[in-house]
Structures are given as C-alpha cells and as structure tokens.
Design a protein around this motif. Sequence first.
Motif, PDB file in Angstrom:
ATOM      1  N   ASP A 176      43.160  38.139  27.501  1.00  0.00           N
ATOM      2  CA  ASP A 176      43.177  37.644  28.868  1.00  0.00           C
ATOM      3  C   ASP A 176      42.234  38.534  29.679  1.00  0.00           C
ATOM      4  OD1 ASP A 176      43.668  37.054  31.533  1.00  0.00           O
ATOM      5  OD2 ASP A 176      45.814  36.740  31.233  1.00  0.00           O
ATOM      6  N   LEU A 177      41.030  38.047  29.933  1.00  0.00           N
ATOM      7  CA  LEU A 177      40.000  38.879  30.547  1.00  0.00           C
ATOM      8  C   LEU A 177      40.263  39.171  32.017  1.00  0.00           C
ATOM      9  CD1 LEU A 177      36.849  37.283  28.890  1.00  0.00           C
ATOM     10  CD2 LEU A 177      38.137  39.294  28.153  1.00  0.00           C
ATOM     11  N   LYS A 178      41.098  38.379  32.656  1.00  0.00           N
ATOM     12  CA  LYS A 178      41.451  38.644  34.051  1.00  0.00           C
ATOM     13  C   LYS A 178      42.353  39.886  34.147  1.00  0.00           C
ATOM     14  CE  LYS A 178      39.452  35.085  36.074  1.00  0.00           C
ATOM     15  NZ  LYS A 178      38.337  35.236  37.038  1.00  0.00           N
ATOM     16  N   LYS A 179      43.340  39.955  33.267  1.00  0.00           N
ATOM     17  CA  LYS A 179      44.273  41.070  33.277  1.00  0.00           C
ATOM     18  C   LYS A 179      43.832  42.229  32.388  1.00  0.00           C
ATOM     19  CE  LYS A 179      48.246  37.988  34.015  1.00  0.00           C
ATOM     20  NZ  LYS A 179      49.538  37.516  33.434  1.00  0.00           N
ATOM     21  N   ASP A 180      42.980  41.916  31.430  1.00  0.00           N
ATOM     22  CA  ASP A 180      42.620  42.901  30.409  1.00  0.00           C
ATOM     23  C   ASP A 180      41.119  42.820  30.107  1.00  0.00           C
ATOM     24  OD1 ASP A 180      42.736  44.699  28.241  1.00  0.00           O
ATOM     25  OD2 ASP A 180      43.282  43.104  26.824  1.00  0.00           O
ATOM     26  N   PRO A 181      40.257  43.181  31.073  1.00  0.00           N
ATOM     27  CA  PRO A 181      38.810  43.044  30.864  1.00  0.00           C
ATOM     28  C   PRO A 181      38.266  43.926  29.746  1.00  0.00           C
ATOM     29  CG  PRO A 181      39.269  44.284  32.872  1.00  0.00           C
ATOM     30  CD  PRO A 181      40.579  43.716  32.404  1.00  0.00           C
TER      31      PRO A 181
END
Length: 234
Positions: A176-181
């Motif tokens: 999840d790139l929003k929460k975990d870039p």
Amino acid sequence: MRKKRGIIAAYYTSVSFLDRNIGVVLDTLRRLQLEDDTLVVYMADHGYSLGQHGRFEKHCCYNPALRVPLILRFPGRIKRGVVHDFTESIDVAPTILDLLAAEPLPMAHGRSLRPYLETGRHAAPRDHIFSQYLENEEACIRTESLQIHPLHGETQAHRRYETDKPHARRYIRLYDLKKDPGEFTDVAAKEPAVVARLQNSCSTASTPRIRKRGNYHGSGRARVHRVVPRPRDA
C-alpha cells in the motif's frame, strides 16, 4: 558498512560525472548553433537501489530500481513544465518519431507522449504501469496507491552476492504505497480481492511479451518515468 558507503559514493560520483558531460553536450550544440533543431532526450534504462531492502542493484521491482528520469528538450516545440503521470520506456520511441514527423514504427507497444509536451496533459493518462525483470521471472503492476510483485521463480536469480533479504522461490507481495511508500509491509494476505485484480492485470499486460516454454521472453521491463520538458536554457 565501509564497502556500502563506498558503493554509494561511487554512484553519486558517476551521477556528477554524467551531469557535467551532459552540460558539455548542450554547450556544444549551442556553440555550433544546432540547439534549435536538436531534440535532446535524457533517460535511463533502470534505477538503482542504494541499500534499500538490503540491495545494491537494479534487479527488482522496488521503486528505487523502477523509477528513471525522462527529460526532453526541443526549443520552441516543447512546453516548459513537469508531468507526474505514469509513462513507460516503450513510450519513448513513438514520442521521438512523432516529434520529428517521422514514420511510426510498424508495431508499437507504447504511445506518443507528445500531448504532454505540448499541453501538459493527455486525453487518456495511464492508471498503471507494468514492469518485468526477465532473468528472475519477476514482474509488477504499479498504480498510484498500490504495487504488486509476483515472482514466478522458475529460475534462480543471478547475482554476484546474496541480498540481506533473499526472496523465496515463488511469492506474491502487495504494498500500500499511500501508507507504506518504502514498501516494507506486505499486505497481500489481507487483500485477496486486490491481489486477484492486479494479478489479472499483470497477466494481461505480460501476455504479448512472454509465454515461451513457460519462461519470460520479450521486450524488457517498463519504467515509471516523470516527463520533464526543459526550458531552452536548461
């Protein structure tokens, strides 16, 4: 640790050397009065991990290895600006031919980025990119908020060293790139519906480029670019 610092220093030294010599090329075009008639394209074929995920390499689908620069300059013909939409390496050849009013390729997997360069927009921007690294049989689909990494694992990864976190023979990872870039937490087990949807997209994207004796063959991996038209005095 000392060796790792040396690798990072060498990488930045190479970047500085390249930057200086690009300036030499641009100065030469200006001195020879060729810059107004010359399309300059600056890009790379891959990014590079400098210690992220225990790696010093390009052979993976993590963002540091996936993203590359794409800078174009054509005085008087390219609008100054920065574009943040997705593009792929396969878009570069159609773009160059389009800008130079040359005949298009008989078969083109990508599309021209000319609308971005002239107006800053595209009528149908990409909502994802597909990338693959053939030797590892590794691929990925990346959207603005998600990235999936399926590894087929039918062949061994070819490296001169072992990474800090060696991969299993087969896996599917979802980030999840929003929460975990930084792509540290695999959420594939928690999101089976998302995995199924993106895995189907990955299979669809890769079909024309693979499927020869069960292994990956084809046009090489695509990249996440950022199109950056430059001003005349760049």
